[in-house]
Design an enzyme around this catalytic site. Sequence first.
Site, PDB file in Angstrom:
ATOM      1  N   CYS A   6       0.821  -1.213   0.000  1.00  0.00           N
ATOM      2  CA  CYS A   6       0.000   0.000   0.000  1.00  0.00           C
ATOM      3  C   CYS A   6       0.861   1.272   0.000  1.00  0.00           C
ATOM      4  O   CYS A   6       1.493   1.552  -1.001  1.00  0.00           O
ATOM      5  CB  CYS A   6      -0.973  -0.067   1.181  1.00  0.00           C
ATOM      6  SG  CYS A   6      -2.512   0.746   0.796  1.00  0.00           S
ATOM      7  N   HIS A  66      -3.560  -5.388   1.863  1.00  0.00           N
ATOM      8  CA  HIS A  66      -2.965  -5.556   3.198  1.00  0.00           C
ATOM      9  C   HIS A  66      -2.937  -7.014   3.651  1.00  0.00           C
ATOM     10  O   HIS A  66      -3.860  -7.462   4.350  1.00  0.00           O
ATOM     11  CB  HIS A  66      -3.765  -4.729   4.205  1.00  0.00           C
ATOM     12  CG  HIS A  66      -3.578  -3.251   4.033  1.00  0.00           C
ATOM     13  ND1 HIS A  66      -2.625  -2.532   4.712  1.00  0.00           N
ATOM     14  CD2 HIS A  66      -4.214  -2.364   3.232  1.00  0.00           C
ATOM     15  CE1 HIS A  66      -2.680  -1.267   4.352  1.00  0.00           C
ATOM     16  NE2 HIS A  66      -3.633  -1.134   3.450  1.00  0.00           N
ATOM     17  N   GLU A 124      -1.319  -8.268   5.955  1.00  0.00           N
ATOM     18  CA  GLU A 124      -1.134  -8.336   7.416  1.00  0.00           C
ATOM     19  C   GLU A 124      -2.466  -8.305   8.159  1.00  0.00           C
ATOM     20  O   GLU A 124      -2.510  -8.538   9.363  1.00  0.00           O
ATOM     21  CB  GLU A 124      -0.211  -7.199   7.892  1.00  0.00           C
ATOM     22  CG  GLU A 124      -0.820  -5.804   7.913  1.00  0.00           C
ATOM     23  CD  GLU A 124      -0.959  -5.154   6.535  1.00  0.00           C
ATOM     24  OE1 GLU A 124      -0.730  -5.832   5.512  1.00  0.00           O
ATOM     25  OE2 GLU A 124      -1.324  -3.968   6.486  1.00  0.00           O
TER      26      GLU A 124
HETATM   27  N1  GLN Z   1      -3.507   6.104  -0.074  1.00  0.00           N
HETATM   28  C1  GLN Z   1      -2.464   6.000   0.904  1.00  0.00           C
HETATM   29  C2  GLN Z   1      -1.215   6.748   0.476  1.00  0.00           C
HETATM   30  O1  GLN Z   1      -1.035   7.088  -0.661  1.00  0.00           O
HETATM   31  C3  GLN Z   1      -2.103   4.551   1.154  1.00  0.00           C
HETATM   32  C4  GLN Z   1      -3.201   3.867   1.917  1.00  0.00           C
HETATM   33  C5  GLN Z   1      -2.735   2.694   2.736  1.00  0.00           C
HETATM   34  O2  GLN Z   1      -1.539   2.475   2.943  1.00  0.00           O
HETATM   35  N2  GLN Z   1      -3.670   1.948   3.265  1.00  0.00           N
HETATM   36  O3  GLN Z   1      -0.413   6.988   1.337  1.00  0.00           O
END
Ligand code: GLN
Length: 191
Positions: free
Chosen positions: A80, A172, A174
Amino acid sequence: MARIGVLALQGDVSEHVLAMQKAFTGEVVAVRKRGQIETCQALVLPGGESTTICRELTRFGLNEELKAADAAGKPILATCAGLVLAAKEIEGDSKVQPLGLMDTTISRNAFGPQKESFEVDLKVAGLDKPYRAVFIRAPAIARVGKEVEVLARVGRAIVAARQKNILALAFHPELTDDRRIHQMFLKMLEE
Ligand code: GLN
């Protein structure tokens, strides 16, 4: 004993430490100080807020240590916000200066505010059965270079990819009990 470091500047660090401890028999440590990264054989870049993590990386002076770990071929699990940071470029006017570890261009918050969080049964290359993936304000990979192998998509959006030692996910692993993605990553330690 082998050691995996979870970058602990901001985001869901403890979730990553716990999930990795369930999958990995070695040591799992939170890393935030200079000098710690080089003591780890693999790294996790967690989700969170990439603008904040980017700022903290500079404040803690860890950019070069992360780039050196990548150059040494250490496996890096980037999830992410971590996937955003590992990229080469971010689409549009972004406050994030990515580390350029992976030849990708990222669309941040690619799934729009109306779909901030969702789950989907994802077909992931290398896994025999679908993987229940949790997305939270997720980015997507909008462009991949020749070295990057696409592992999963939601519609046309690329949500999992690998470039050599880097496994990057828009979701995610985790936050769920299915450890198959962790096992896929841990295999990279043996390569
Ligand atoms: N949209 C977030 C970002 O660009 C990432 C979201 C997340 O890590 N769950 O930082």
